[in-house]
Write an enzyme that holds these catalytic residues in place. Structure first.
Site, PDB file in Angstrom:
ATOM      1  N   HIS A 197       9.195  64.323  52.560  1.00 56.26           N
ATOM      2  CA  HIS A 197       9.115  63.101  53.352  1.00 56.26           C
ATOM      3  C   HIS A 197       7.838  62.301  53.080  1.00 56.26           C
ATOM      4  O   HIS A 197       7.723  61.149  53.526  1.00 56.26           O
ATOM      5  CB  HIS A 197       9.198  63.442  54.845  1.00 56.26           C
ATOM      6  N   ARG A 198       6.883  62.874  52.355  1.00 59.09           N
ATOM      7  CA  ARG A 198       5.699  62.115  51.957  1.00 59.09           C
ATOM      8  C   ARG A 198       6.048  61.085  50.890  1.00 59.09           C
ATOM      9  O   ARG A 198       5.391  60.042  50.778  1.00 59.09           O
ATOM     10  CB  ARG A 198       4.611  63.057  51.424  1.00 59.09           C
TER      11      ARG A 198
END
Length: 442
Positions: free
Chosen positions: A415-416
Site C-alpha cells: 500500500h506504500r
C-alpha cells in the site's frame, strides 16, 4: 604472490553459505573458468569458478562446512612459478570488510593475499566440522543433496552409514536404505528449570521454543529456510499489505485450454491453467502499469515489462523462477519455459538470474483444493496474486442462477506504492482476461 580465494556472494541476499563440495585438492593446477567447488546458497547449489590461474596451495574450509561468511578465505592459490610449499595460507579476515575483487561480476571474490590490511586480520577461516541435522541429540553428517533425497523418500539418516569424507552421508549411501528403517530416536529430556531471565527491552520479545517434554526431533534450518523466514517476517512487519479478492468464472478459459491442447498435442505441448494465469497477470500488469512497480524509499520504480515470478515448491522450501516479459510470450512458450524452470528448480540447478528479480509474483494453491488465501508479498516486489481452486459454484450468468466453475483470486498489494483503486483496477483487468481468454492468444 599468493591469491586468497574468498567465499563468493552468489546472490544479492546471500550472507553466508555451505561449502558443499571441493572439486580440487591441494597441488591441483587451475585455470580461469575451471570449476573449483560447489556452494549451497540460500536458494540453490551452484558451481564456483576460478578467476585466476595457479596451483591450489591450501584449502582453509573443509567441504560440508556450513555458515561460511561471504568474504571469508576458503583457499589459497599460488601463482605460476611460485613455490607451493613456501606459500603461507591467507588469513580469513573479517568477511564484512572484505573488498570485492575484479571477479565480482562473475559471482566470485578473489584477491591478492597481503594487499589489503583490513581484509587480512589474524582471525582464521572457520574450519570446524559442519553443523548437521540432529535426531534425538545424535549428529548426522550428510551432504545437502543426500538430505533432500532422504526427506523426499522418508529415509531416517540416523541409520545410514556414510562413505564420504569424515563419514559424511552422500547420495550413493541412500541406495540401500529403506524408508523409516532407522529406529525412532528418543526425545531429549526436558531441560532443568532455570530462573526466568530479565524481560527484554524490545517491545515484542522473540518467542522461545519449548518442547514441554513432548517426543520430538530437531532439524537444523537450511540456508533457504532461514532466508524464507527472515524475508517473509520482514515483509509482513514492514510492508503494509492490502488484500483484494475477485471471483472469476473459468468455464471459457477451460474450454479454450482444451482446444489449444488438442491443437498443440503434435508438438508435445500441454498447457496448464497456471500457464494461462501467468499470461493473464502479465497482460493485466501491462494494462494497469501503476501496479507494476516497486517502493524504493523516496523513489518509485515503474517497470515497462512484466516479469512474473512463479512460486514453486521444492523439498528444501520455496523458490520463484521468473518468466521474463511474460506478456509478450505465447502461452505455449510460457508452458515450455515453466516446465524447464520448475524441473531445474527442484534439482537446484537454476542460475541466480532465473529466480532473482521479477516485477510481480503468482502463487497457485488451487491444486491442493485451497479455496482462497492471502499471500505475503515477496520484497521488493509490489504485489503477489494468490490463486485458489476452480470449483463448481452457484453463479449468476445473464441474470440467472446457474452452476459455473469459479475461482477466487486475491491480490496482495504494497500500500506504500499501490493505491487501493489501482489494485482494484488490476484485479478487474485480470478477471476480464481470464473470462475472455481469447484475448490471451490475440
Amino acid at each position: 604472490m599468493s591469491i586468497a580465494i574468498r567465499m563468493p556472494a552468489l546472490s544479492p541476499t546471500m550472507e553466508e553459505g555451505t561449502l558443499a563440495r571441493w572439486l580440487v585438492k591441494v597441488g591441483d593446477k587451475v585455470s580461469s573458468g575451471d570449476i573449483m567447488a560447489e556452494i549451497e546458497t540460500d536458494k540453490a547449489t551452484m558451481e564456483f569458478e576460478a578467476v585466476d590461474e595457479g596451483v591450489i596451495a591450501d584449502i582453509a574450509v573443509a567441504e560440508g562446512t556450513e555458515g561460511v561468511k561471504v568474504g571469508a578465505v576458503i583457499a589459497t592459490l599460488a601463482e605460476e612459478g611460485e613455490d607451493v610449499a613456501s606459500v603461507k595460507p591467507a588469513s580469513s579476515g573479517n568477511a564484512a570488510s572484505a573488498e570485492p575483487a575484479q571477479g565480482a561480476s562473475s559471482g566470485q571474490s578473489q584477491d591478492v593475499a597481503g594487499t589489503d590490511a583490513k581484509a587480512q586480520s589474524p582471525s582464521p577461516a572457520p574450519t570446524q566440522a559442519p553443523a548437521q541435522s540432529s535426531t534425538g541429540g545424535a549428529r548426522v553428517v550428510a551432504s545437502p543433496l543426500a538430505k533432500r533425497l532422504a526427506a523426499a523418500d522418508g529415509i531416517d539418516l540416523a541409520g545410514v552409514k556414510g562413505s564420504g569424507p569424515g563419514g559424511r552421508i552422500v547420495k550413493a549411501d541412500l541406495a540401500g536404505a529403506k524408508s523409516g528403517a532407522a529406529p525412532a530416536a528418543q526425545a531429549a529430556p526436558a531441560p532443568a528449570a532455570t530462573p526466568a531471565p530479565a524481560p527484554a527491552p524490545a517491545a515484542t520479545p522473540a518467542i522461545q521454543a519449548q518442547d514441554f517434554g513432548i517426543p520430538h526431533t530437531e532439524d537444523k534450518l537450511s540456508s533457504m529456510r532461514k532466508t524464507i523466514a527472515r524475508r517473509l517476517s520482514e515483509s509482513k512487519q514492514q510492508v503494509p499489505h492490502i488484500y483484494l479478492t475477485v471471483d472469476i468464472r473459468l468455464d471459457a478459459l477451460l474450454k479454450l485450454r482444451g482446444e489449444l491442447n488438442g491443437a498443440l498435442a503434435p508438438q508435445g505441448v500441454k498447457l496448464s491453467v497456471n500457464d494461462m494465469l501467468i499470461k493473464a497477470l502479465a497482460k493485466a500488469l501491462t494494462v494497469e502499469p501503476k501496479c507494476n512497480v516497486q517502493f524504493a524509499g523516496d523513489k518509485l520504480l515503474s517497470f515497462t515489462r512484466a516479469d512474473v515470478s512463479v512460486a514453486v515448491s521444492i523439498p528444501s522450501g520455496l523458490i520463484t523462477p521468473i518468466v521474463k516479459d511474460a506478456g509478450s510470450k505465447a502461452i505455449s512458450a510460457i508452458s515450455t519455459e515453466m516446465k524447464d524452470l520448475a524441473g531445474r528448480a527442484r534439482e537446484g540447478k537454476l542460475a541466480p538470474e532465473e529466480y532473482q528479480g521479477g516485477t510481480a509474483s503468482l502463487s497457485n494453491m488451487g491444486m491442493y483444493g485451497i479455496k482462497q488465501f492471502q499471500a505475503i508479498i515477496n520484497p521488493p516486489q509490489g504485489m503477489i496474486m494468490a490463486i485458489g481452486a476452480g470449483e463448481k459454484r452457484p453463479y449468476i450468468v445473464d441474470d440467472a442462477l446457474q452452476i459455473a466453475t469459479v475461482m477466487s483470486a486475491t491480490g496482495s498489494f504494497d500500500h506504500r506504492a499501490i493505491d487501493g483503486a489501482d489494485g482494484a483496477a488490476l484485479m478487474k483487468a485480470f478477471k476480464e482476461f481470464c473470462e475472455a481468454p481469447l484475448s490471451l492468444v490475440a
